[in-house]
Write an enzyme that holds these catalytic residues in place. Structure first.
Site, PDB file in Angstrom:
ATOM      1  N   GLN A 269       0.830  -1.200   0.000  1.00  0.00           N
ATOM      2  CA  GLN A 269       0.000   0.000   0.000  1.00  0.00           C
ATOM      3  C   GLN A 269       0.871   1.260   0.000  1.00  0.00           C
ATOM      4  OE1 GLN A 269      -3.307   0.261  -0.231  1.00  0.00           O
ATOM      5  NE2 GLN A 269      -3.667  -1.953  -0.274  1.00  0.00           N
ATOM      6  N   GLU A 330      -1.695 -16.182  -4.856  1.00  0.00           N
ATOM      7  CA  GLU A 330      -1.133 -15.001  -5.527  1.00  0.00           C
ATOM      8  C   GLU A 330      -0.400 -15.470  -6.784  1.00  0.00           C
ATOM      9  OE1 GLU A 330       0.354 -11.827  -7.019  1.00  0.00           O
ATOM     10  OE2 GLU A 330      -0.875 -11.543  -5.217  1.00  0.00           O
ATOM     11  N   CYS A 410     -10.332  -1.306  -4.569  1.00  0.00           N
ATOM     12  CA  CYS A 410      -9.747   0.014  -4.844  1.00  0.00           C
ATOM     13  C   CYS A 410     -10.447   0.696  -6.009  1.00  0.00           C
ATOM     14  CB  CYS A 410      -8.248  -0.105  -5.110  1.00  0.00           C
ATOM     15  SG  CYS A 410      -7.808  -1.232  -6.440  1.00  0.00           S
TER      16      CYS A 410
END
Length: 457
Positions: A269, A330, A410
């Site tokens: 982030q 991931e 987001c």
């Protein structure tokens, strides 16, 4: 009939997704940046090719909103010619409180129009920081963020063919040399101002928890890391040999006293308080949903999708205890390697490399009845890239029928579209927390909690 280059005086009537505002001319929508609903502005049309809408640039504010302020980034203020305004702070001319109202309006509109929710609701707050174990608003905890500046620990600058270093002009690929960088931390700003020249491409500036700024050149001839730690595409300059990328430096970020290993150029982030804010928001939502029961069932099977280096998997593990079974998925192998190390204290934690859609499809096909039962009692947390998870991934998740879904988003429209698919699959929204961890830009983060419709109570 108006066309590109024409000058118009327009009334701004609303805010749209993507950092632009809405006006109308002869019945046609015109999207205009650098303004505020309620203002009258003079604009120049920049794109009239589409029948459904036009685009324009603001030249002058004729009747200003009471929420207008001197832009926090002087180079981007409305009195600077549009072609010389750097992008990246498209709400910096709006008071911080009103920015948040507008961001919440965009989110609620998306949930209604794309999510199919008749009367959506969400909270909105700024970043939070721990002070003596308590949560306080980050804007109050540190004077550096009172005006929404000084928060970026990660910045990407661009280098053009003439060696100019700076930000792209808004909605272009023209590099604007920088006079300052107010959204960045003081250390990152100093490092940015010291840059001069270089190979055409990108330069990333990264300030991890140790405070030292890393400068990472990304020339066009070198394979590039994507904006989410490997989720981009390779890029190279035509006609030049592709250089071998150096072995990345491993840095440590800290959240709640816990260290997370991550490549210096990997995804983390950008707001210095965002990781803390997001993890505490996720934990609070799960605790509130559970009531007197454990926030995370330690005997269930939990998934952290698009898991990066394991930030949210660790949050689930802390809530469930040392035996929590959680799997982080991931696509970037470097991030997965770090996630395995970051989650080592939980004996039931695994980090797997794979595309989320394919991994879920294989899980649905191969999971035993006992595993499916544990998944059905578990939490699925997903933190997809800006484009969202998409229908296929969402339908795979609903097929597994987890008790609780936490969606970290987001992009409001991508979130809303995926929520519509979740609702079609039998889930309802139990709560949404919007988080202003990108102040002075149009971006907003949101944490949505969804539960099975047949399990509400």
């Amino acid at each position: 009939m108006s066309g590109t280059g024409d000058i118009l005086d327009l009334d701004i009537t609303g805010v749209a997704h993507g950092g632009v505002f809405v006006a109308r001319h002869e019945g046609r929508v015109v999207f205009v940046p650098d303004t505020i609903p309620g203002e009258r502005v003079r604009v120049r049309l920049t794109d009239t090719a589409k029948k459904s809408f036009w685009r324009a640039e603001t030249l002058e504010v004729l009747d200003a909103s009471p929420h207008r302020q001197l832009h926090v980034w002087r180079q981007a203020d409305v009195d600077v010619p549009p072609e010389h305004r750097p992008g990246g702070a498209d709400f910096g001319h709006i008071s911080l409180e009103h920015q948040r109202r507008l961001k919440l309006e965009v989110l609620l509109d998306a949930l209604h129009r794309f999510g199919g929710i008749a009367d959506p609701a969400a909270t909105m707050s700024g970043a939070s920081a721990p002070v003596d174990g308590d949560e306080v608003d980050g804007d109050e905890a540190d004077a550096e963020t009172v005006d929404g500046t000084g928060w970026r620990t990660r910045v990407s600058l661009h280098v053009d063919a003439d060696g100019n270093v700076g930000q792209y002009a808004a909605r272009s690929h023209r590099v604007i040399p920088l006079e300052d960088l107010p959204l960045a931390t003081a250390e990152v700003e100093r490092a940015a101002m010291a840059l001069h020249g270089g190979e055409p491409g990108r330069i990333d500036l990264v300030q991890p928890a140790d405070g030292r700024v890393r400068v990472l050149p990304r020339p066009d001839a070198v394979r590039l890391t994507g904006p989410r730690g490997g989720r981009g595409r390779p890029g190279r300059r035509p006609g030049r040999p592709q250089a071998k990328a150096p072995t990345p430096e491993v840095i440590v970020e800290r959240v709640g006293g816990r260290g997370f290993r991550v490549d210096a150029g990997g995804f983390w982030q950008v707001h210095r308080l965002a990781a803390h804010t997001l993890t505490t928001t996720v934990a609070a939502a799960l605790r509130a949903r559970a009531g007197d029961a454990p926030a995370v069932d330690p005997d269930a099977w939990h998934l952290d999708l698009y898991g990066g280096v394991g930030l949210f998997a660790a949050t689930l593990g802390e809530l469930g205890g040392p035996s929590t079974r959680v799997t982080s998925v991931e696509s970037d192998s470097r991030a997965t390697e770090h996630a395995g190390e970051n989650l080592a204290e939980w004996v039931g934690a695994r980090a797997e490399t794979g595309r989320v859609d394919r991994w879920l499809a294989r899980l649905a096909a191969e999971a035993s009845a006992a595993e499916k039962e544990r998944l059905a009692r578990g939490v699925v947390l997903l933190d997809p890239p800006r484009s969202g998870a998409g229908r296929e991934v969402v339908e795979h998740i609903t097929t597994l029928s987890p008790a609780t879904i936490v969606y970290v988003a987001c992009d409001p429209v991508a979130l809303a579209r995926d929520i519509a698919t979740f609702r079609a699959g039998g889930y309802e929204v139990a709560g949404i927390d919007a988080l202003d961890v990108f102040p002075n830009s149009h971006h907003v983060e949101a944490v949505a909690l969804l539960t099975r419709a047949d399990a509400r109570g």
